[in-house]
Design a protein around this motif. Structure first.
Motif, mmCIF file in Angstrom:
data_model
loop_
_atom_site.group_PDB
_atom_site.id
_atom_site.type_symbol
_atom_site.label_atom_id
_atom_site.label_comp_id
_atom_site.label_asym_id
_atom_site.label_seq_id
_atom_site.Cartn_x
_atom_site.Cartn_y
_atom_site.Cartn_z
ATOM 1 N N ILE A 117 -1.427 -8.284 10.490
ATOM 2 C CA ILE A 117 -1.703 -9.468 9.680
ATOM 3 C C ILE A 117 -2.148 -10.567 10.630
ATOM 4 O O ILE A 117 -1.434 -10.893 11.586
ATOM 5 C CB ILE A 117 -0.465 -9.918 8.891
ATOM 6 C CG1 ILE A 117 0.018 -8.808 7.965
ATOM 7 C CG2 ILE A 117 -0.759 -11.183 8.098
ATOM 8 C CD1 ILE A 117 1.315 -9.124 7.236
ATOM 9 N N ARG A 119 -3.373 -14.512 11.010
ATOM 10 C CA ARG A 119 -3.297 -15.778 10.277
ATOM 11 C C ARG A 119 -3.582 -16.938 11.215
ATOM 12 O O ARG A 119 -3.435 -16.829 12.431
ATOM 13 C CB ARG A 119 -1.930 -15.925 9.612
ATOM 14 C CG ARG A 119 -0.774 -16.143 10.568
ATOM 15 C CD ARG A 119 0.550 -16.073 9.835
ATOM 16 N NE ARG A 119 0.963 -14.699 9.621
ATOM 17 C CZ ARG A 119 1.670 -14.312 8.581
ATOM 18 N NH1 ARG A 119 2.025 -15.166 7.647
ATOM 19 N NH2 ARG A 119 2.012 -13.048 8.450
ATOM 20 N N ARG A 146 -11.452 -20.668 1.895
ATOM 21 C CA ARG A 146 -10.329 -20.071 2.615
ATOM 22 C C ARG A 146 -10.281 -20.649 4.023
ATOM 23 O O ARG A 146 -11.310 -21.029 4.585
ATOM 24 C CB ARG A 146 -10.487 -18.552 2.713
ATOM 25 C CG ARG A 146 -10.367 -17.828 1.373
ATOM 26 C CD ARG A 146 -10.438 -16.321 1.583
ATOM 27 N NE ARG A 146 -9.473 -15.864 2.589
ATOM 28 C CZ ARG A 146 -8.178 -15.650 2.340
ATOM 29 N NH1 ARG A 146 -7.716 -15.819 1.122
ATOM 30 N NH2 ARG A 146 -7.373 -15.247 3.306
ATOM 31 N N THR A 163 -7.457 -9.660 1.599
ATOM 32 C CA THR A 163 -7.025 -11.055 1.565
ATOM 33 C C THR A 163 -6.366 -11.299 0.217
ATOM 34 O O THR A 163 -6.683 -10.637 -0.770
ATOM 35 C CB THR A 163 -8.212 -12.024 1.737
ATOM 36 O OG1 THR A 163 -9.189 -11.762 0.715
ATOM 37 C CG2 THR A 163 -8.864 -11.870 3.108
ATOM 38 N N GLN A 167 -2.661 -16.604 -0.210
ATOM 39 C CA GLN A 167 -2.502 -16.786 1.245
ATOM 40 C C GLN A 167 -3.871 -17.065 1.855
ATOM 41 O O GLN A 167 -4.528 -16.168 2.379
ATOM 42 C CB GLN A 167 -1.855 -15.552 1.863
ATOM 43 C CG GLN A 167 -0.457 -15.274 1.332
ATOM 44 C CD GLN A 167 0.156 -14.014 1.922
ATOM 45 O OE1 GLN A 167 -0.469 -13.305 2.697
ATOM 46 N NE2 GLN A 167 1.390 -13.729 1.550
ATOM 47 N N ASN A 169 -4.670 -18.628 4.452
ATOM 48 C CA ASN A 169 -4.740 -18.672 5.918
ATOM 49 C C ASN A 169 -4.450 -17.326 6.567
ATOM 50 O O ASN A 169 -4.206 -17.253 7.771
ATOM 51 C CB ASN A 169 -3.755 -19.712 6.466
ATOM 52 C CG ASN A 169 -2.305 -19.351 6.177
ATOM 53 O OD1 ASN A 169 -2.012 -18.739 5.158
ATOM 54 N ND2 ASN A 169 -1.412 -19.713 7.080
ATOM 55 N N ALA A 170 -4.479 -16.230 5.784
ATOM 56 C CA ALA A 170 -4.095 -14.924 6.329
ATOM 57 C C ALA A 170 -4.966 -13.817 5.762
ATOM 58 O O ALA A 170 -5.543 -13.932 4.677
ATOM 59 C CB ALA A 170 -2.621 -14.628 6.032
ATOM 60 N N GLU A 172 -5.199 -9.143 6.209
ATOM 61 C CA GLU A 172 -4.527 -7.974 6.785
ATOM 62 C C GLU A 172 -5.460 -6.780 6.790
ATOM 63 O O GLU A 172 -6.448 -6.738 6.057
ATOM 64 C CB GLU A 172 -3.256 -7.651 6.006
ATOM 65 C CG GLU A 172 -3.503 -7.254 4.561
ATOM 66 C CD GLU A 172 -2.208 -6.973 3.818
ATOM 67 O OE1 GLU A 172 -2.065 -5.837 3.296
ATOM 68 O OE2 GLU A 172 -1.342 -7.875 3.762
#
Length: 415
Positions: A117, A119, A146, A163, A167, A169-170, A172
């Motif tokens: 992940i 971020r 984003r 995504t 979230q 700001n993150a 994976e």
């Protein structure tokens, strides 16, 4: 630029960055004094470590994973301070992910995928405590945007990138420890957006790019924390003609033209961009003049090959159907509108093209057995490195998926 940081689970969940002890490492090299040389000072970050869930005996050894941000660190940082890297807003930056384990370390993840992940978080403790409010305010001011994205076409060796709308700001993805893996990240927030107005917004707050890596647990979910790492960044906009004198000064500092800030102290962005190559060579000398000219006129490096692909579906969506009018004035359905993805290849190999097609089509790479190109009279030609090397730039393909004879894997056909 590379960084290593080991964190416990509580630290990951809280998103707070603690104070750490420092040590040095070369890019892709082993940790220790032997990897350090004075000629590498500007390229090396300073790593900070803290307590981890790993066994105590591993504290003095190499961490299991290493992440390399392919962007130069700022030379303005003192030698024993933590390094800082300046990034351009929205530009794609490569992060290489390296399996740094010893032979018998963490054998339970051998030949398996891991999940990372990535971020962007705040570096300053004051902003960490108010992160939720800060991000909500940013979301309100920039609806639909984003803070962090993955550039999927540019990335190599990652699968199932995701995504989540909640979230911003993150992101994976999964990656294979046995293969080369690089993820290209884009940071869309800029450092001055979170500077208090009473300070004029001139300095900009630092962020951290943080990686948290997990192994698959017994239930199939990737919840077993393995390692975490982060590094300090600041994000600003490319110099534009509308940049003020103050912005132009910050741009010169960010791009390591510190010695010329006084010389250009009254130049705006427009003034700098009007200077010719000969002007800059005359003002700054041949070496710095050419470097400044290239920085002012720089554009993203073109990939070696661009290919456009669209996954062909068995049944076209009604939303993508186009209507045409025939000679009698009646409306009829014509060919469906296909949406294509751009794939940017840095390596002209079949493996590189297959990896990128698997990403945009959301297909597990391990399920693809063969890839064919449909040739004259409908024959199927096996995709090879030589074929990719000779593809015309900006070629377009429809991708059809066909199950193999056993029904366990897939063949891809490029039409």
């Amino acid at each position: 630029m590379a960084w290593v940081l080991k964190m416990d689970d509580a630290s990951i969940e809280s998103g707070l960055v603690h104070d750490f002890d420092a040590s040095l490492s070369g890019i892709g090299q082993e940790l220790g004094a032997g990897a350090y040389s004075m000629s590498d000072v500007l390229a090396l970050p300073i790593f900070k470590q803290e307590d981890s869930s790993l066994p105590p005996e591993s504290e003095t050894k190499n961490p299991p994973f290493q992440y390399v941000l392919c962007a130069a660190t700022s030379p303005a940082i003192k030698l024993h301070d933590e390094t800082l890297t300046y990034l351009n807003q929205g530009q794609s930056y490569e992060v290489r992910m390296l399996d740094n384990r010893k032979q018998d370390e963490l054998p339970e993840i051998n030949n398996k995928m891991v999940k990372s992940i990535v971020r962007v978080v705040f570096h300053d403790r004051r902003l960490q405590y108010t992160e939720h409010q800060q991000l909500e305010g940013w979301k309100w001011n920039r609806p639909g945007d984003r803070l962090l994205d993955i550039d999927i076409p540019m990335s190599v060796g990652i699968v199932e990138p995701k995504t989540h709308p909640s979230q911003l700001n993150a992101a994976e993805f999964l990656w294979d420890l046995n293969k080369r893996a690089s993820v290209f990240v884009q940071v869309h927030c800029i450092s001055t957006e979170f500077t208090p107005r009473k300070h004029g917004g001139e300095k900009g707050v630092p962020f951290r790019i943080q990686f948290d890596t997990f192994a698959q647990g017994e239930g199939g979910e990737y919840i077993e924390h393995l390692h975490s790492a982060s590094c300090q960044i600041k994000v600003f906009k490319q110099l534009s003609p509308t940049a003020s004198i103050q912005d132009a000064q910050k741009w010169l500092l960010k791009n390591r033209f510190n010695s010329y800030t006084r010389l250009f102290s009254h130049f705006s962005g427009s003034d700098l961009l009007k200077l010719t190559r000969d002007d800059l060579v005359q003002i700054c000398g041949p070496a710095d003049g050419i470097r400044l000219f290239n920085a002012l006129k720089s554009r993203s490096v073109r990939p070696r090959l661009t290919v456009y692909v669209c996954q062909e579906s068995p049944q076209e969506s009604p939303l993508l159907e186009r209507h045409a009018t025939n000679e009698n004035g009646d409306h009829s359905i014509s060919s469906s509108l296909h949406v294509y993805h751009a794939l940017y290849l840095e390596e002209l190999t079949a493996a590189e093209l297959i990896r990128k097609m698997a990403c945009v089509c959301s297909l597990p790479l391990g399920t693809i057995n063969q890839v064919y190109r449909q040739g004259p009279t409908g024959i199927h030609i096996l995709l090879s490195d030589q074929m990719v090397y000779n593809l015309p730039d900006e070629s377009c393909f429809l991708i059809s998926t066909v199950k193999d004879e056993l029904g366990e894997g897939l063949h891809l056909i490029l039409k």
